[in-house]
Write a protein that holds these residues in place. Structure first.
Motif, short mmCIF file in Angstrom:
data_model
loop_
_atom_site.label_atom_id
_atom_site.label_comp_id
_atom_site.label_asym_id
_atom_site.label_seq_id
_atom_site.Cartn_x
_atom_site.Cartn_y
_atom_site.Cartn_z
N GLU A 136 20.07 46.79 45.51
CA GLU A 136 20.85 47.62 44.60
C GLU A 136 22.19 48.03 45.20
OE1 GLU A 136 18.19 50.80 43.79
OE2 GLU A 136 17.16 49.76 42.13
N LYS A 183 9.83 37.53 43.42
CA LYS A 183 9.94 37.98 42.03
C LYS A 183 10.98 39.10 41.91
CE LYS A 183 7.18 39.60 38.12
NZ LYS A 183 5.81 40.00 37.65
N MET A 184 10.93 40.05 42.82
CA MET A 184 11.89 41.15 42.80
C MET A 184 13.31 40.63 43.01
SD MET A 184 12.33 44.31 45.48
CE MET A 184 12.89 43.15 46.74
N GLN A 229 14.29 46.74 47.49
CA GLN A 229 15.05 47.03 46.28
C GLN A 229 16.27 47.89 46.57
OE1 GLN A 229 12.74 47.64 42.85
NE2 GLN A 229 14.29 48.78 41.70
N ALA A 253 14.47 37.64 42.36
CA ALA A 253 14.88 36.88 41.18
C ALA A 253 15.34 37.79 40.06
CB ALA A 253 13.73 35.98 40.72
N ASN A 254 14.75 38.98 39.97
CA ASN A 254 15.15 39.92 38.93
C ASN A 254 16.60 40.38 39.09
OD1 ASN A 254 12.65 39.85 37.67
ND2 ASN A 254 11.83 41.60 38.82
N PHE A 255 17.13 40.26 40.32
CA PHE A 255 18.52 40.60 40.57
C PHE A 255 19.45 39.39 40.40
CE2 PHE A 255 16.45 44.15 42.59
CZ PHE A 255 17.35 45.21 42.49
N GLY A 256 18.86 38.25 40.00
CA GLY A 256 19.66 37.03 39.82
C GLY A 256 20.12 36.42 41.13
#
Length: 322
Positions: free
Chosen positions: A137, A158-159, A133, A161-164
């Protein structure tokens, strides 16, 4: 007592020597001495002047400046390093340079503020660099993570994908190589090549035992668990050894595909384990295949059988002793 042998495909460590970066030069053709103006230029000189990527508005741009300008036009890709024990192979780096501006992790960490804007992709080679992460970021313009190899179990999809961010892999790039390695491990274990090499090199060796040569692969029974792209390539190679081929898969192959390699489908994996002289594990790592082979499954195999795992290590849950 159960005495099955187990061989697993180990991750290779590439040791590559350093290679100097290649730079190109652009020589400005309009050269004039101080205080003197050149009135005559050849046609070739004018053409070189027009086409030279290092000229802009009649100003001379040095070779290093030209190289920087050319690299800035390409999207930045973050890699761990080039060469060494964990870096991208140098011949692969040459290919990447045709499409990307390569930024190593060291360069990124030394100038995070500037480099983070340029990086649009991360190339993961041998599970490196680690995607967490904190890294995501720090890369606001990151669009895609390219993974070298098939498995992506080392990535938190999953992580990410959360950032697109999209993730890609290379599902067929190493299919032949992996099948070759599977056959190499089977032959090495059957013919005791590693042990034989150690005996031959030992200064204490005076002779080889009569029963040292191991067992034959030819006409033996090979059980393939996972008859996907790689598993099928293993079957193609095994047929050349006149092996009897059994396979277990989620779905049965088409009849013509089975006939092409002489493979017989086992609906139950237990049936394959009980009959095979060699069992080759060739599955993707999923929740269903995690710890697919354990003490129970090994107990079903012949005492003289060999297990070859060319899948992810987590597909086996093999106790040290039982």
């Amino acid at each position: 007592m159960f005495r099955s042998k187990t061989f697993s495909l180990l991750k290779p460590i590439s040791l590559m020597s350093g290679q100097p970066r290649l730079a190109y030069k652009c020589i400005h053709p309009a050269i004039a001495s101080h205080g003197h103006r050149c009135h005559r230029r050849s046609v070739d000189a004018r053409e070189r002047y027009k086409s030279c990527p290092g000229s802009a508005g009649g100003r001379t741009i040095s070779a290093p400046q030209t190289k920087i300008m050319a690299e800035e036009e390409l999207p930045g890709v973050l890699i761990l390093d080039i060469g060494g024990t964990h870096g991208v192979l140098e011949n692969l780096a040459v290919l990447l340079k045709k499409h990307f501006c390569l930024i190593t992790m060291k360069e990124f960490l030394e100038n995070k503020k500037e480099m983070s804007k340029k990086i649009q992709s991360v190339f993961v080679f041998e599970c490196r660099p680690t995607i967490d992460q904190e890294l995501l970021e720090s890369l606001p313009n990151l669009k895609v993570i390219g993974n070298s190899g098939v498995g992506v179990d080392h990535l938190d999809l999953k992580m990410i994908a959360n950032f697109g961010i999209k993730v890609t892999n290379t599902p067929h790039a190493v299919a032949d190589s992996t099948a070759d390695m599977g056959m190499a491990l089977m032959l090495a274990s059957a013919r005791r090549l590693v042990e034989g090499c150690q005996i031959a090199l030992s200064p204490d060796t005076k002779y080889f035992a009569v029963d040292w040569l191991g067992v034959e692969v030819t006409r033996a029974t090979l059980g393939i668990i996972g008859m996907g792209n790689i598993g099928y390539k293993v079957a193609q190679r095994a047929r050349a050894f006149n092996m009897r081929i059994l396979y277990h898969n989620r779905n049965q192959r088409r009849k013509e595909e089975e006939e092409a390699v002489g493979a017989h489908y086992c609906e139950k994996m237990e049936d394959l384990l009980q009959q095979s002289d060699f069992v080759m594990l060739v599955v993707n790592l999923t929740p269903e295949t995690h710890k697919l082979i354990g003490k129970k499954e090994l107990g079903l195999m012949k005492p003289t059988a060999t297990l070859i795992n060319i899948s992810r290590a987590s597909a086996c849950n093999i106790p040290v002793s039982f």
